[in-house]
Design a protein around this motif. Structure first.
Motif, PDB file in Angstrom:
ATOM      1  N   GLY A 283       0.908  -1.298   0.090  1.00  0.00           N
ATOM      2  CA  GLY A 283       0.140  -0.057   0.048  1.00  0.00           C
ATOM      3  C   GLY A 283       0.962   1.262   0.126  1.00  0.00           C
ATOM      4  O   GLY A 283       0.707   2.424  -0.622  1.00  0.00           O
ATOM      5  N   ALA A 284       1.790   1.128   1.035  1.00  0.00           N
ATOM      6  CA  ALA A 284       2.757   2.567   0.721  1.00  0.00           C
ATOM      7  C   ALA A 284       3.623   2.691  -0.371  1.00  0.00           C
ATOM      8  O   ALA A 284       3.600   3.701  -0.869  1.00  0.00           O
ATOM      9  N   LEU A 285       4.016   1.525  -1.104  1.00  0.00           N
ATOM     10  CA  LEU A 285       4.632   1.657  -2.421  1.00  0.00           C
ATOM     11  C   LEU A 285       3.525   2.161  -3.442  1.00  0.00           C
ATOM     12  O   LEU A 285       4.000   3.289  -4.225  1.00  0.00           O
ATOM     13  N   SER A 291       1.866   9.450  -5.592  1.00  0.00           N
ATOM     14  CA  SER A 291       2.046  11.033  -5.689  1.00  0.00           C
ATOM     15  C   SER A 291       3.044  11.499  -6.405  1.00  0.00           C
ATOM     16  O   SER A 291       2.961  12.813  -6.764  1.00  0.00           O
ATOM     17  N   VAL A 292       4.043  10.682  -6.740  1.00  0.00           N
ATOM     18  CA  VAL A 292       4.962  11.064  -7.739  1.00  0.00           C
ATOM     19  C   VAL A 292       4.427  11.284  -9.253  1.00  0.00           C
ATOM     20  O   VAL A 292       4.639  12.412  -9.863  1.00  0.00           O
ATOM     21  N   PHE A 316      -5.768   4.680  -3.956  1.00  0.00           N
ATOM     22  CA  PHE A 316      -6.040   3.188  -4.004  1.00  0.00           C
ATOM     23  C   PHE A 316      -5.017   2.623  -2.688  1.00  0.00           C
ATOM     24  O   PHE A 316      -5.304   1.993  -1.926  1.00  0.00           O
ATOM     25  N   GLY A 317      -3.711   3.104  -2.948  1.00  0.00           N
ATOM     26  CA  GLY A 317      -2.684   2.855  -1.722  1.00  0.00           C
ATOM     27  C   GLY A 317      -3.280   3.172  -0.496  1.00  0.00           C
ATOM     28  O   GLY A 317      -3.298   2.478   0.397  1.00  0.00           O
ATOM     29  N   LEU A 318      -3.857   4.324  -0.535  1.00  0.00           N
ATOM     30  CA  LEU A 318      -4.476   4.844   0.789  1.00  0.00           C
ATOM     31  C   LEU A 318      -5.378   3.873   1.431  1.00  0.00           C
ATOM     32  O   LEU A 318      -5.641   3.531   2.745  1.00  0.00           O
ATOM     33  N   GLY A 319      -6.438   3.324   0.350  1.00  0.00           N
ATOM     34  CA  GLY A 319      -7.390   2.390   0.774  1.00  0.00           C
ATOM     35  C   GLY A 319      -6.734   1.144   1.565  1.00  0.00           C
ATOM     36  O   GLY A 319      -7.423   0.568   2.386  1.00  0.00           O
ATOM     37  N   ILE A 320      -5.611   0.738   1.011  1.00  0.00           N
ATOM     38  CA  ILE A 320      -5.013  -0.391   1.526  1.00  0.00           C
ATOM     39  C   ILE A 320      -4.287  -0.191   2.842  1.00  0.00           C
ATOM     40  O   ILE A 320      -4.631  -1.054   3.579  1.00  0.00           O
ATOM     41  N   ILE A 381       5.816   8.409   3.924  1.00  0.00           N
ATOM     42  CA  ILE A 381       4.688   7.097   4.328  1.00  0.00           C
ATOM     43  C   ILE A 381       5.699   6.051   4.242  1.00  0.00           C
ATOM     44  O   ILE A 381       5.542   5.067   5.004  1.00  0.00           O
ATOM     45  N   MET A 382       6.346   5.925   3.104  1.00  0.00           N
ATOM     46  CA  MET A 382       6.967   4.789   2.765  1.00  0.00           C
ATOM     47  C   MET A 382       8.030   4.365   3.933  1.00  0.00           C
ATOM     48  O   MET A 382       8.281   3.122   4.488  1.00  0.00           O
TER      49      MET A 382
END
Length: 394
Positions: A283-285, A291-292, A316-320, A381-382
């Protein structure tokens, strides 16, 4: 402890948690018009969102331990009644100052409801089952940013932002009636703790000494900062820079948020296939890439489609991440679950409350500044998720 709960119970929890996002998302499209109506700037109207987040966070710090001491249902009912009254107050506000105070009280009401629901999940489930329930709740709640802006856009176009506030009050009434009829107390008397200021401080300090909890808490705070920085700037960018109407903004905002639902539902599915920690790293990845992508798309002048694509990937990553980080942090605690849930609710809200005014200022200068802010959060976040995972594996 029963690791499975009924669908009716889950939906009841989800619509309670949805009150907070609804109070954020439904009036976003009306904020430019709100500024005109109240004779203030767009950046000033962001304060109404900021104070809501601050008091929704601060309230949880008190109401979490309170629910550990007296049970879950009474604070929940008080919170819902407070939310309803504050929504009506906001609808009748005659100036920005009055609206700000109403939103603060509305945030307090939402804080009681949210912290109780998060505590109830761990009262009744644990481990992977808790992660699945958090993910399912987040999936249902994530429908809010899809439906709420569209509904809010229509209401705002016909009845203005005051109509939106009345609608929030009506939603609160529906949730209150359902809660009275559906939910039962989930915290047994024998599991309650004695409440006093010294014990609350000690409990919070003991929780924060746990590195797994703390780093996942910080990661969740960064995730929320990204979300509210996006929320704080999107209405201005989409409507002013890309020329969308109030209703069109609601539609685009809602469609973009579908990726949040997909991320949350994916989390509920994949948590059964892999470890929660590995899923959090994925999710972080995805958030980092999203964001990039926002910045790259803007630099190459792709326009609205490019910006929406990058945001959608990040969401999508945020949802995970949202469900997995909550589950990992809560799993590290065995007692004072209400206080643990309070920290997970309060600290991210308090830290991310600064995102909306910052975003509001940046978008009025240049869209690229806003996108750069979003882009800078991805690597942070990562890093935090990686450190949290390393501590969990030790």
């Amino acid at each position: 402890m029963n690791n499975s709960v009924g669908l009716k119970f889950t939906i009841s929890l989800a619509i309670i948690v949805a009150l907070g996002p609804a109070a954020i998302d439904m009036y976003l499209a009306s904020m430019p018009n709100m500024a005109k109506d109240l004779n203030t700037s767009y950046a000033s109207t962001q304060i109404t969102l900021t104070v809501f987040l601050i008091f929704m966070g601060l309230g949880q710090l008190f109401f979490g331990p309170w629910s550990d001491a007296i049970g879950r249902k009474k604070p929940l009912l008080i919170g819902l009644i407070t939310y309803i009254g504050a929504s009506i107050w906001a609808a009748l506000a005659s100036n920005l100052e009055s609206l700000i105070f109403a939103r603060a009280v509305q945030g307090i009401g939402a804080s009681m409801a949210i912290v109780v629901v998060m505590s109830m999940v761990r009262d009744l489930t644990e481990g992977a089952a808790a992660a699945q329930l958090y993910a399912l709740l987040n999936t249902i709640v994530a429908l809010g940013p899809i439906v709420a802006p569209a509904i809010g856009g229509v209401i705002g176009a016909h009845y203005g932002w005051r109509g939106v506030m009345f609608a929030l009050g009506g939603l609160g009434i529906v949730v209150l009636v359902n809660t009275v009829c559906t939910l039962k107390e989930s915290l047994a008397v024998k599991d309650r703790i004695k409440l006093n200021i010294s014990s609350i401080t000690k409990i919070y300090l003991n929780i924060l000494k746990n590195k797994i909890f703390t780093f996942n808490l910080l990661a969740l705070s960064a995730v929320y900062f990204f979300l509210f920085a996006y929320i704080g700037g999107s209405a201005f960018v989409y409507q002013t820079n890309y020329g969308l109407s109030t209703e069109q903004f609601g539609l685009v905002f809602g469609l973009t948020s579908i990726s949040l639902v997909l991320g949350a539902s994916s989390s509920a599915f994949f948590v059964k296939k892999m470890s929660i920690i590995r899923l959090a790293m994925i999710g972080a990845l995805v958030m980092l890439v999203g964001s990039v992508t926002c910045i790259v798309m803007h630099i190459f002048n792709i326009g609205l489609i490019g910006t929406v694509f990058g945001i959608a990937l990040g969401l999508f990553g945020l949802g995970i991440l949202e469900a997995t980080l909550m589950a990992i942090a809560m799993e590290s605690q065995k007692v004072a679950l209400g206080s643990s849930a309070a920290l997970l609710g309060a600290v991210p809200m308090l830290l991310s409350s600064t995102a909306t005014p910052i975003a509001g200022q940046l978008v009025e200068v240049d869209t690229l500044y806003w996108l750069t802010l979003l882009g800078a959060i991805g690597p942070l976040i990562m890093l935090l998720v990686f450190i949290g995972a390393r501590n969990a594996n030790q």
